[in-house]
Write a protein that holds these residues in place. Sequence first.
Motif, PDB file in Angstrom:
ATOM      1  N   ASN A 391      -0.119  11.497  -5.861  1.00 49.84           N
ATOM      2  CA  ASN A 391       1.038  10.966  -6.581  1.00 49.84           C
ATOM      3  C   ASN A 391       1.125  11.575  -7.975  1.00 49.84           C
ATOM      4  O   ASN A 391       2.197  11.980  -8.418  1.00 49.84           O
ATOM      5  CB  ASN A 391       0.937   9.443  -6.717  1.00 49.84           C
ATOM      6  N   TYR A 395       4.385  13.484  -9.030  1.00 52.58           N
ATOM      7  CA  TYR A 395       5.306  12.892  -9.999  1.00 52.58           C
ATOM      8  C   TYR A 395       5.089  13.400 -11.424  1.00 52.58           C
ATOM      9  O   TYR A 395       5.396  12.724 -12.386  1.00 52.58           O
ATOM     10  CB  TYR A 395       5.213  11.361  -9.938  1.00 52.58           C
ATOM     11  N   ASP A 421      -1.799  10.699 -15.584  1.00 50.80           N
ATOM     12  CA  ASP A 421      -1.036  11.952 -15.591  1.00 50.80           C
ATOM     13  C   ASP A 421      -0.081  11.981 -16.769  1.00 50.80           C
ATOM     14  O   ASP A 421       0.094  10.982 -17.464  1.00 50.80           O
ATOM     15  CB  ASP A 421      -0.277  12.116 -14.254  1.00 50.80           C
ATOM     16  N   GLN A 440      10.083   2.554  -4.009  1.00 55.24           N
ATOM     17  CA  GLN A 440       9.989   3.814  -4.740  1.00 55.24           C
ATOM     18  C   GLN A 440      10.859   3.682  -5.978  1.00 55.24           C
ATOM     19  O   GLN A 440      11.875   3.006  -5.943  1.00 55.24           O
ATOM     20  CB  GLN A 440      10.484   4.971  -3.864  1.00 55.24           C
ATOM     21  N   VAL A 441      10.446   4.346  -7.055  1.00 55.25           N
ATOM     22  CA  VAL A 441      11.244   4.262  -8.281  1.00 55.25           C
ATOM     23  C   VAL A 441      12.478   5.145  -8.104  1.00 55.25           C
ATOM     24  O   VAL A 441      12.368   6.269  -7.641  1.00 55.25           O
ATOM     25  CB  VAL A 441      10.418   4.734  -9.502  1.00 55.25           C
ATOM     26  N   GLY A 451       7.571  11.147   0.401  1.00 53.92           N
ATOM     27  CA  GLY A 451       6.748   9.978   0.749  1.00 53.92           C
ATOM     28  C   GLY A 451       7.602   8.878   1.337  1.00 53.92           C
ATOM     29  O   GLY A 451       8.830   8.962   1.371  1.00 53.92           O
ATOM     30  N   LEU A 452       6.928   7.850   1.801  1.00 52.64           N
ATOM     31  CA  LEU A 452       7.636   6.724   2.413  1.00 52.64           C
ATOM     32  C   LEU A 452       7.539   5.466   1.557  1.00 52.64           C
ATOM     33  O   LEU A 452       8.066   4.423   1.908  1.00 52.64           O
ATOM     34  CB  LEU A 452       7.031   6.414   3.794  1.00 52.64           C
ATOM     35  N   GLY A 453       6.813   5.545   0.450  1.00 55.26           N
ATOM     36  CA  GLY A 453       6.627   4.339  -0.362  1.00 55.26           C
ATOM     37  C   GLY A 453       5.589   3.417   0.258  1.00 55.26           C
ATOM     38  O   GLY A 453       5.668   2.197   0.140  1.00 55.26           O
ATOM     39  N   LEU A 456       0.872   3.355  -2.081  1.00 55.64           N
ATOM     40  CA  LEU A 456       0.313   2.396  -3.031  1.00 55.64           C
ATOM     41  C   LEU A 456       0.083   1.034  -2.386  1.00 55.64           C
ATOM     42  O   LEU A 456      -0.846   0.319  -2.747  1.00 55.64           O
ATOM     43  CB  LEU A 456       1.228   2.250  -4.257  1.00 55.64           C
TER      44      LEU A 456
HETATM   45  P1  ADP Z   1       5.364   7.498  -2.113  1.00 51.84           P
HETATM   46  O1  ADP Z   1       4.665   8.335  -3.131  1.00 51.84           O
HETATM   47  O2  ADP Z   1       5.095   7.899  -0.708  1.00 51.84           O
HETATM   48  O3  ADP Z   1       6.812   7.296  -2.409  1.00 51.84           O
HETATM   49  P2  ADP Z   1       3.655   5.366  -3.065  1.00 51.84           P
HETATM   50  O4  ADP Z   1       3.501   3.990  -2.538  1.00 51.84           O
HETATM   51  O5  ADP Z   1       2.435   6.196  -3.173  1.00 51.84           O
HETATM   52  O6  ADP Z   1       4.729   6.024  -2.138  1.00 51.84           O
HETATM   53  O7  ADP Z   1       4.346   5.254  -4.473  1.00 51.84           O
HETATM   54  C1  ADP Z   1       5.451   4.397  -4.645  1.00 51.84           C
HETATM   55  C2  ADP Z   1       6.332   4.878  -5.762  1.00 51.84           C
HETATM   56  O8  ADP Z   1       5.675   4.684  -6.998  1.00 51.84           O
HETATM   57  C3  ADP Z   1       6.660   6.339  -5.708  1.00 51.84           C
HETATM   58  O9  ADP Z   1       7.782   6.580  -4.870  1.00 51.84           O
HETATM   59  C4  ADP Z   1       6.982   6.643  -7.158  1.00 51.84           C
HETATM   60  O10 ADP Z   1       8.318   6.270  -7.434  1.00 51.84           O
HETATM   61  C5  ADP Z   1       6.058   5.698  -7.913  1.00 51.84           C
HETATM   62  N1  ADP Z   1       4.848   6.389  -8.370  1.00 51.84           N
HETATM   63  C6  ADP Z   1       3.644   6.413  -7.762  1.00 51.84           C
HETATM   64  N2  ADP Z   1       2.753   7.115  -8.475  1.00 51.84           N
HETATM   65  C7  ADP Z   1       3.399   7.577  -9.563  1.00 51.84           C
HETATM   66  C8  ADP Z   1       3.024   8.362 -10.698  1.00 51.84           C
HETATM   67  N3  ADP Z   1       1.772   8.844 -10.852  1.00 51.84           N
HETATM   68  N4  ADP Z   1       3.968   8.607 -11.644  1.00 51.84           N
HETATM   69  C9  ADP Z   1       5.232   8.114 -11.504  1.00 51.84           C
HETATM   70  N5  ADP Z   1       5.640   7.376 -10.468  1.00 51.84           N
HETATM   71  C10 ADP Z   1       4.745   7.102  -9.506  1.00 51.84           C
END
Ligand code: ADP
Length: 637
Positions: A391, A395, A421, A440-441, A451-453, A456
């Motif tokens: 991630n 990102y 990061d 997802q943001v 990704g699928l969200g 995390l």
């Molecule tokens: P994915 O990466 O598959 O979309 P995750 O569950 O890993 O799913 O992450 C969920 C969301 O959290 C991501 O879509 C992103 O919007 C946000 N995110 C995760 N890690 C980061 C990061 N290091 N910096 C910014 N946004 C992040």
Amino acid sequence: MALLYDTVPTPELFRRILEQLPFPVTHCSRDLRYLWVNRAYADWLGTSPDRIMGRPIADVIGIPAMQKLLPFFQQVLDGRSVRYEEEVIFSGLGPRWINVTYDPLRNESGAVEGWVAMVNDVTKEQRDLARHRAEEERFRILADQAPVMIWMSGTDRLCTWFNKPWLDFVGRPIERELGNGWSENVHPDDAERCLDIHVSSFDARRPFEMEFRLRRHDGTYRWLLDHGIPLFGDDHTFIGYIGSCHDITDRRKAEETLREGHRRKDEFLATLAHELRNPLAPIRNAVEFLRARGPETAELAWSRDVIERQARQLGRLVDDLLNLSRISLGKIRLEMERIPVTSFVVQAIETSRPLIEEHGHTLEVEMPRDLVFVDGDLIRLSQVVTNLLNNAAKYTPRGGRIGVGVKYERGAGNVSIRVSDTGIGIPPHMLASIFDLFVQVGDPREHSAGGLGIGLTLAQKVVALHGGTIEAQSAGPGEGSSFTIRLPVVAAPVLSAKPVRTPLEAKPAARHRILIVDDNLDNADTLAVLLKLIGHEVRTAYQAEEALSRAAGFEPSVVLLDIGMPGMSGHELARRIREKPWGRTATLIALTGWGQDEDRRRSQEAGVDYHLTKPVELAEITRLLPGSVPGPAVTGA
Ligand code: ADP
């Protein structure tokens, strides 16, 4: 009877006794005058005895009071003792509730000369009573208007009252509900449980909450949520219970629908992940084949690499889905070991390094000097950290900085693993919800990072299964992010006698007769091509029955079999193979999409030697072949 007085008590003595009495006493004459009153009486009327004695009663108490009391005066003058309680308006005193006793006084010839009255002012008690009654009335009106069903019971658990909504609900008069009458309408399946809760709460004088079905006036049973609370009087004595019931039938239905929806979703995800896995194996096999075929043109190499990369990415997504559904269905199994934190962190860094380098980021790692141990599943924890690192790489705009810091938080008994990061950051309102499923943001269609969200969500669940926590920090968009995992630290392990897994001794690759049984034609065929390529003799069968007939003349030394096949299953096939003379020594390897403990157990019972879950790398298979060299054998062929 012994006389206590030395001399006969004088009237003066009696007068003094009466004088001392704390409640009002009067002595009146036939002509309705006061002959004598005590101080309490005069005080009560706000005057002195002197100003009362000798005066007509009417002058002192006023005409309205006189009118009210005259009939009683008449009765006492007729020679009767009289008692009454009335509200009387006294002049100068206003309305008072009095409780009075009149006793006639007679002369020696027996004629009534007057009376003695003892007055008790009960105005306060009467007013309290009236207030209490009014309060009770107000409560009843309120209770009857309330949109809940209300009941009350005494200390003996018998119900003493129900409000109108209750009576309307059951369609019965209160008389039928009182006592234990109400319980006649409780659903037979709920009655015993209800009674248990009721009795035990009552005995403990404890509030209770229970759900049960009660028959409504139309004969249908409805689910009620009943809250009962014990009532205590001013002196803290227990006086019974009051309870309120809500009809929660619709809510329960909605919850059930929601649960059912969740269950279907979980099952759908499990099936989806499983079905998506199947085509991945032949794709990978085909890529391996292309690589092994070489020499190739630059275009061919490029297109092969594209397929390989994309298949790997697909594989990652499918793995996420599969892991998620395992966790949701409670089927995840952790291989717990006492491991140094650095072990899975280093493994994660190694896995993520290509992606980090691909994005041109620099990586800074800070580890503690001492070894810190946790009880955990090496692979799962390493997947969690890999996900955070991937991630961070995804990102963060090109050329960013990614940090990994491991710290022993001695005071809290935790170890923290922080992945930070310099990337796009996370808005404050999303910091908690990004751990929710599919969140997802922003709009993923606009800046999808592939990704699928799920990552995390998975990370949080896995960390929680390890008794740990995970949280996100970010100063906002453009400010970078960091994720901190905290796990409980355990003591260093005592060195165990467990044998260390050593690589198999290097031996020249043996040539095997291999039978592949898989109803997925592509899978069977591509795998066959690869195995032939590295020198094995290979046959394929697309069904279990066909496999048995093919094996008859071929007598394979290794059988790779799919488990879920139409007709005879892989397990049954394994059992039949073990019955053949050649089958007793053959190596049976199950290649299947189902990797639960239960599946492994059933494979073992059926006589399968190894149980591999798809997609399976060729190297994994060749490693299991008797007398093989470990590691990927394809490239050298
Ligand atoms: P994915 O990466 O598959 O979309 P995750 O569950 O890993 O799913 O992450 C969920 C969301 O959290 C991501 O879509 C992103 O919007 C946000 N995110 C995760 N890690 C980061 C990061 N290091 N910096 C910014 N946004 C992040």
